[in-house]
Design an enzyme around this catalytic site. Structure first.
Site, short mmCIF file in Angstrom:
data_model
loop_
_atom_site.label_atom_id
_atom_site.label_comp_id
_atom_site.label_asym_id
_atom_site.label_seq_id
_atom_site.Cartn_x
_atom_site.Cartn_y
_atom_site.Cartn_z
N TYR A 33 72.91 71.62 120.60
CA TYR A 33 73.27 70.41 119.84
C TYR A 33 73.18 69.22 120.78
CZ TYR A 33 76.29 67.32 116.96
OH TYR A 33 76.82 66.28 116.23
N THR B 54 82.29 66.86 112.90
CA THR B 54 82.81 66.42 111.61
C THR B 54 84.07 67.19 111.24
OG1 THR B 54 80.55 65.92 110.95
CG2 THR B 54 82.18 65.99 109.20
N ILE C 271 71.47 69.57 109.54
CA ILE C 271 72.92 69.82 109.61
C ILE C 271 73.57 68.51 109.23
CG2 ILE C 271 74.86 70.48 111.06
CD1 ILE C 271 73.06 72.34 112.58
N LYS D 102 69.99 71.45 117.06
CA LYS D 102 70.36 70.32 116.21
C LYS D 102 70.09 69.07 117.02
CE LYS D 102 74.29 68.07 113.90
NZ LYS D 102 75.76 68.12 113.63
#
EC number: 4.3.3.7
Length: 292
Positions: free
Chosen positions: A133, A45, A203, A161
């Protein structure tokens, strides 16, 4: 610090595409005031793909400086070459970040053994806590629960994540890891359900614009007050979904500008500005959430 609502922070830019310090400070102040648990700096992001290596490090360090100890900062340090990921991670040794979020290698699609060796090597070159992740929709690579279980035995790999949106992964991973290994949702739309199944937080992209609501929802969920948490989540659900009406972070960056959190919604190519149709869709979701 690795629980609750952790924001996957946008990287604000000025109209020339340079990182905007004043907007970054405004965002950080907003999250401190809203009860966000921690900030992920320069993840997906945060447009890690279109920042140079020097800029990547500079943005994380600027975030640390502006946070000034008021909120924990996690550095995004993923790369699809292991040596590069190690180098990027080591840049933040002794920097003040509380950990690193490292995405699975993208495009080159390693085997499960390759994933194990990749993350193990990174962890062995730093004392910083590591958050795995997994986001196969972006990377083309899915780290399976069995691989997570192996990696959870590495002393400074402390969390994952998990962004598949597949809720069965919570049970599958929990069966293979110790109780102190943390599971974080990387999918806002299923984040509350993820926590109800035993996850420890989210998250979040949505937290960029609904920080207080996300923090409260995660707090309630952590306390087992799921009915109350679901009231908030239902109000946010259109936002969870419509912030992906165009590729992330196009919609959320525009939403931040619409709410006055950043000065511009400038992106770097190949990311392009949100369409007029996208604006209307996101605006409606912001209104449904009570943010406009």
């Amino acid at each position: 610090m690795f629980t609750g609502s952790i924001v996957a922070l946008v990287t604000p830019m000025d109209d020339k595409g340079n990182v905007c310090r004043s907007s970054l400070k405004k965002l950080i102040d907003y999250h401190v005031a809203s009860g966000t648990s921690a900030i992920v700096s320069v993840g997906t992001t945060g447009e890690s793909a279109t920042l140079s290596h020097d800029e990547h490090g500079d943005v994380v360090m600027m975030t640390l400086e502006l946070a000034d100890g008021r909120i924990p900062v996690i550095a995004g340090t993923g790369a699809n070459a292991t040596a590069e990921a190690i180098s990027l991670t080591q840049r933040f040794n002794d920097s003040g970040v509380v950990g690193c979020l490292t995405v699975t290698p993208y495009y080159n699609r390693p085997t499960q053994e390759g994933l194990y060796q990749h993350f193990k090597a990174i962890a062995e070159h730093t004392d910083l806590p590591q958050i795995l992740y997994n986001v196969p929709s972006r990377t083309g690579c899915d780290m399976l629960p069995e691989t997570v279980g192996r990696l959870a035995k590495v002393k400074n790999i402390v969390a994952i994540k998990e962004a598949t949106g597949n809720l069965s992964r919570v049970h599958q991973i929990k069966e293979l890891v110790s109780d102190d290994f943390l599971l974080l949702s990387g999918d806002d739309a299923t984040g509350l359900d993820f926590m109800q199944l035993g996850g420890h937080g989210v998250i979040s992209v949505t937290a960029n614009v609904a920080a207080r609501d996300m923090a409260e929802m995660c707090r309630l969920a952590a306390e087992g007050q799921f009915a109350e948490a679901r009231v908030i989540n239902q109000r946010l659900m259109p936002l969870h979904n419509k912030l992906f009406v165009e590729p992330n972070p196009i919609p959320v960056k525009w939403a931040c500008k619409e709410l006055g959190l950043v000065a511009t919604d400038t992106l770097r190519l190949p990311m392009t500005p949100i369409t007029d149709n996208g604006k209307e869709i996101v605006r409606a979701a912001l209104k449904h959430a009570g943010l406009l």
